[in-house]
Design a protein around this motif. Structure first.
Motif, mmCIF file in Angstrom:
data_model
loop_
_atom_site.group_PDB
_atom_site.id
_atom_site.type_symbol
_atom_site.label_atom_id
_atom_site.label_comp_id
_atom_site.label_asym_id
_atom_site.label_seq_id
_atom_site.Cartn_x
_atom_site.Cartn_y
_atom_site.Cartn_z
ATOM 1 N N PRO A 51 0.807 -1.221 0.000
ATOM 2 C CA PRO A 51 0.000 0.000 0.000
ATOM 3 C C PRO A 51 0.844 1.277 0.000
ATOM 4 N N PHE A 56 -1.408 3.502 -2.243
ATOM 5 C CA PHE A 56 -2.841 3.442 -1.965
ATOM 6 C C PHE A 56 -3.097 3.296 -0.472
ATOM 7 N N ALA A 57 -2.128 3.751 0.345
ATOM 8 C CA ALA A 57 -2.270 3.667 1.796
ATOM 9 C C ALA A 57 -3.394 4.566 2.306
ATOM 10 N N THR A 63 -5.699 -1.278 2.545
ATOM 11 C CA THR A 63 -4.388 -1.195 3.196
ATOM 12 C C THR A 63 -4.299 -2.197 4.342
ATOM 13 N N ASN A 66 -4.192 -5.806 2.907
ATOM 14 C CA ASN A 66 -2.877 -6.207 2.397
ATOM 15 C C ASN A 66 -1.862 -6.371 3.523
ATOM 16 N N ILE A 118 -4.019 -0.497 -7.646
ATOM 17 C CA ILE A 118 -4.390 -1.473 -6.617
ATOM 18 C C ILE A 118 -4.711 -2.815 -7.265
ATOM 19 N N ASN A 122 -2.438 -6.149 -6.605
ATOM 20 C CA ASN A 122 -2.987 -7.301 -5.902
ATOM 21 C C ASN A 122 -3.149 -8.517 -6.805
#
Length: 150
Positions: A51, A56-57, A63, A66, A118, A122
């Motif tokens: 993240p 994308f934190a 977040t 992950n 994201i 992922n």
């Protein structure tokens, strides 16, 4: 109804259990297994920090997802490195964790419209995690079948 008493320690003294432990120990100490353990550990660490790497934190649900899944994968990798004869049986857990990482951008994001970064992150990390889990499972199965053919 049986009249005999069952002893829980009888399975531990079964001759096939000793052979299975020896086989798992040989498999776990092989060169490819050591590389696989390291790759699993690194994949878990990357999933946990992704993240912040992919920026994308700011989206708290994905977040946290992950971070938790990444730490879990990393701990399985660490366990494989530290106690492989015990942990190789848990390698199958990597497959559903990888599948979860793969589908989590659509399941976990609140708006159900995850950004491309994201999704790509992922999907790749999830696929790699699942493949590493299949490889770890295949190592033990392959060793078992090779031993039976001899």
């Amino acid at each position: 109804m049986g009249t005999g008493t069952q002893h829980p320690d009888m399975m531990g003294s079964h001759p096939e259990m000793t052979e299975m432990r020896d086989r798992l120990e040989r498999t776990a100490s092989s060169g490819p297994a050591v590389v696989l353990e390291g790759l699993i550990l690194l994949t878990g660490l990357y999933a946990a920090i992704s993240p912040w790497v992919v920026h994308f934190a700011g989206q708290p649900f994905i977040t946290v997802n992950n971070l938790i899944v990444g730490i879990t994968v990393g701990l399985i990798g660490l366990g494989l490195a530290l106690a492989p004869e015990r942990m190789f049986r848990l390698a199958w857990m990597l497959v559903p964790l990888g599948i979860w990482l793969f589908i989590s951008p659509w399941v976990v994001t609140a708006t159900h419209s995850a950004r491309a970064g994201i999704v790509w992150n992922n999907c790749w990390v999830g696929a790699v995690t699942a493949l590493l889990g299949l490889a770890a499972m295949g190592m033990t199965i392959g060793r078992s079948h090779k031993g039976q053919r001899r």
